[in-house]
Design an enzyme around this catalytic site. Sequence first.
Site, PDB file in Angstrom:
ATOM      1  N   HIS B 141       0.866  -1.181   0.000  1.00  0.00           N
ATOM      2  CA  HIS B 141       0.000   0.000   0.000  1.00  0.00           C
ATOM      3  C   HIS B 141       0.906   1.236   0.000  1.00  0.00           C
ATOM      4  O   HIS B 141       2.034   1.178   0.497  1.00  0.00           O
ATOM      5  CB  HIS B 141      -0.836  -0.065   1.283  1.00  0.00           C
ATOM      6  CG  HIS B 141      -1.903   0.976   1.433  1.00  0.00           C
ATOM      7  ND1 HIS B 141      -1.630   2.263   1.809  1.00  0.00           N
ATOM      8  CD2 HIS B 141      -3.244   0.908   1.269  1.00  0.00           C
ATOM      9  CE1 HIS B 141      -2.767   2.955   1.885  1.00  0.00           C
ATOM     10  NE2 HIS B 141      -3.767   2.150   1.545  1.00  0.00           N
ATOM     11  N   ASP B 217       3.048  -4.577   7.725  1.00  0.00           N
ATOM     12  CA  ASP B 217       1.810  -3.817   7.609  1.00  0.00           C
ATOM     13  C   ASP B 217       0.659  -4.796   7.837  1.00  0.00           C
ATOM     14  O   ASP B 217       0.356  -5.625   6.987  1.00  0.00           O
ATOM     15  CB  ASP B 217       1.733  -3.172   6.221  1.00  0.00           C
ATOM     16  CG  ASP B 217       0.381  -2.515   5.955  1.00  0.00           C
ATOM     17  OD1 ASP B 217      -0.490  -2.542   6.844  1.00  0.00           O
ATOM     18  OD2 ASP B 217       0.195  -1.996   4.840  1.00  0.00           O
ATOM     19  N   GLN B 220      -4.609  -5.150   6.965  1.00  0.00           N
ATOM     20  CA  GLN B 220      -5.621  -6.078   6.456  1.00  0.00           C
ATOM     21  C   GLN B 220      -5.616  -7.403   7.215  1.00  0.00           C
ATOM     22  O   GLN B 220      -6.634  -8.094   7.239  1.00  0.00           O
ATOM     23  CB  GLN B 220      -5.395  -6.359   4.961  1.00  0.00           C
ATOM     24  CG  GLN B 220      -5.517  -5.135   4.060  1.00  0.00           C
ATOM     25  CD  GLN B 220      -6.911  -4.519   4.082  1.00  0.00           C
ATOM     26  OE1 GLN B 220      -7.903  -5.190   4.366  1.00  0.00           O
ATOM     27  NE2 GLN B 220      -6.991  -3.236   3.777  1.00  0.00           N
ATOM     28  N   LYS B 243     -10.422  -0.582  10.755  1.00  0.00           N
ATOM     29  CA  LYS B 243     -10.604  -1.735   9.871  1.00  0.00           C
ATOM     30  C   LYS B 243     -10.924  -2.997  10.677  1.00  0.00           C
ATOM     31  O   LYS B 243     -11.182  -4.049  10.111  1.00  0.00           O
ATOM     32  CB  LYS B 243      -9.344  -1.963   9.028  1.00  0.00           C
ATOM     33  CG  LYS B 243      -9.117  -0.901   7.947  1.00  0.00           C
ATOM     34  CD  LYS B 243      -7.998  -1.341   7.015  1.00  0.00           C
ATOM     35  CE  LYS B 243      -7.324  -0.269   6.210  1.00  0.00           C
ATOM     36  NZ  LYS B 243      -8.130   0.661   5.487  1.00  0.00           N
ATOM     37  N   CYS B 385      -4.739   2.811  -3.480  1.00  0.00           N
ATOM     38  CA  CYS B 385      -3.474   3.280  -2.892  1.00  0.00           C
ATOM     39  C   CYS B 385      -2.350   2.284  -3.154  1.00  0.00           C
ATOM     40  O   CYS B 385      -1.537   2.015  -2.264  1.00  0.00           O
ATOM     41  CB  CYS B 385      -3.617   3.555  -1.402  1.00  0.00           C
ATOM     42  SG  CYS B 385      -4.781   4.873  -1.053  1.00  0.00           S
TER      43      CYS B 385
END
Lengths: 164, 429
Positions: B141, B217, B220, B243, B385
């Site tokens: 991202h 990261d 998600q 999220k 993104c």
Amino acid sequence: MADLEELYREIILDHYRSPRNRGELPVPPAHRVEGFNPLCGDEVVVTLIVNDDTVSDIKIGGTGCSISQASASLMSSAVKGKPVDEVRGLIHTFKSMMSVHQSTLGDADEDGRQIEPGPEDPELVDSDALGELAALQGVVKFPVRIKCATLSWNALSQGLDELS
Amino acid sequence: MDMTDGAMTVDDVEVASGYLDVEKLRRDFPILAERVHDRRIVYLDSAATSLTPRPVIDAISKYYETTHANVHRGVYATAEEATRLYEEARIKVGRFIGATRPGEEVVFTKNATEALNLIASSWGHANLKENDVVVLTEMEHHSNIVPWIMLSEELGIELRYVPIDGSGRLDLSNFDEFCDGAKLVCVSAMSNVLGTINPITEMSKVAHDHGALVVVDGAQSVPHLPVDIQELGADFLAFSGHKMMGPTGIGVLWANATILEAMPPFLGGGGMILDVKPEKFLPADPPDRFEAGTPPIAEAVGLAAAVDYLQSIGMGQIRSHERSLTAFALESIGEKLGDDCRIFGPPAGDDRGGVMSFSYRDVHAHDIAQVLDQYGVCVRPGHHCAKPLMRKLGVAATARASIALYNSEDDINVLIEGLVEAGRLFANA
């Protein structure tokens, strides 16, 4: 799906399927401007030739959604062969049509910038002058898509500014 | 935080074929009772932000109604209570990801993006110099690319991108060479475009063998998979509250305590100091060192309630549900739309999460999303993104449907119905 039919008028789908003045003019003599919509990644390339204060030729390149592509195609047909002053007037009229008059933003464009008074009364959108472009009127109901419709117009406007 | 009466237990919500009892769970999400275009909302945009369950909304309201005060240093009762709730949230969030020292290792940020920027700015400036190598991947991202480009422009570090293969997985055949001489490896645990779940544990081992630290990261992965940082072996983990059913405005940076201890401050201000004199200051210990200014207190309380909510269902059960639904979606789309619909990313399986990016005929993603909106279907068109990845895939934009625990096969069927309509509208386009 009445709203959808209003957005995707037949004339828009026609210009999307068969874009007019597609391609890029050689630079020079043409002037080249790029426009980006960071929201959706769409990009437009406007190449134009101005001779004797007239947009003597224009071509549209780039990729985008049906609204941005159809708007660019309709724009190219509308401005080709027209005097620069008239084109500027048309840009203003078109952007006024695309402005969010009824919203809390007042008389502002899609970026929230105040629209400067043009040669004509900004409140008065002359549908006759717009001709086929009036088909894009339905876009105003879908605020997110206004940027798609104005992408090529902003590029053209920038190109004319750079040339003057 | 007390859970409200609506909270589910595993036994309540698990049904056959690995699915949760979605009808029951959906009642926890007030927004799903709303209607758009006179239809029910089919929310397939959880990779952008998840919907908020009642217990989270209630926890935030209750905090503002009964407790609100600024944290730290207040001696009156509500300030003490606000501080307790805030620090309790830190511990809860840390334990959720398997942190052994959550009180020291969990830093609250604005979002995952700020957490990644914190690493680049603080750790990066203290540890990187010209020609040092930072390894990224092609599926990152922008939030895990741009901070490193900014650092590269400033310090002259070298960025290497691990490529993806034709299936949308990382091509790790030369990963060993990529890590050669690297100081840092930054990788998404789950792609926000392809749904690919990356083998972080294996990648961490290779990176560590080369003396590189690992930034993950988890924006998600943390909301959708059981995540244990001990198992991942990473040194940094960044994720966002909104999220994972929590509120917006709060993110999390987890980092190994020893590493955090050696890092200089990020932002300067109140709360991050031990002492200030006119010309110099002494920074506080982590995590306070990295939390300048009034922190997102209500948001931390909400995030703690979100963790409670997710744990009441069970991350394993959530993953199982989403895995089954992803398999159903990929199969149904293939069956009903055939080659007209190109889905990016790996096939359903252990390394595939519930993020599905697709193109449909030559219809632009923006137009697809517009038509789907009329069906109440919320998907996201655009580059997500991840412009370097879009270029690699050879597309300007995709439409993305992403699922969460409140989605069902019905939602996928409405999606397909809308896609068929888009195909009809743009026939011959």
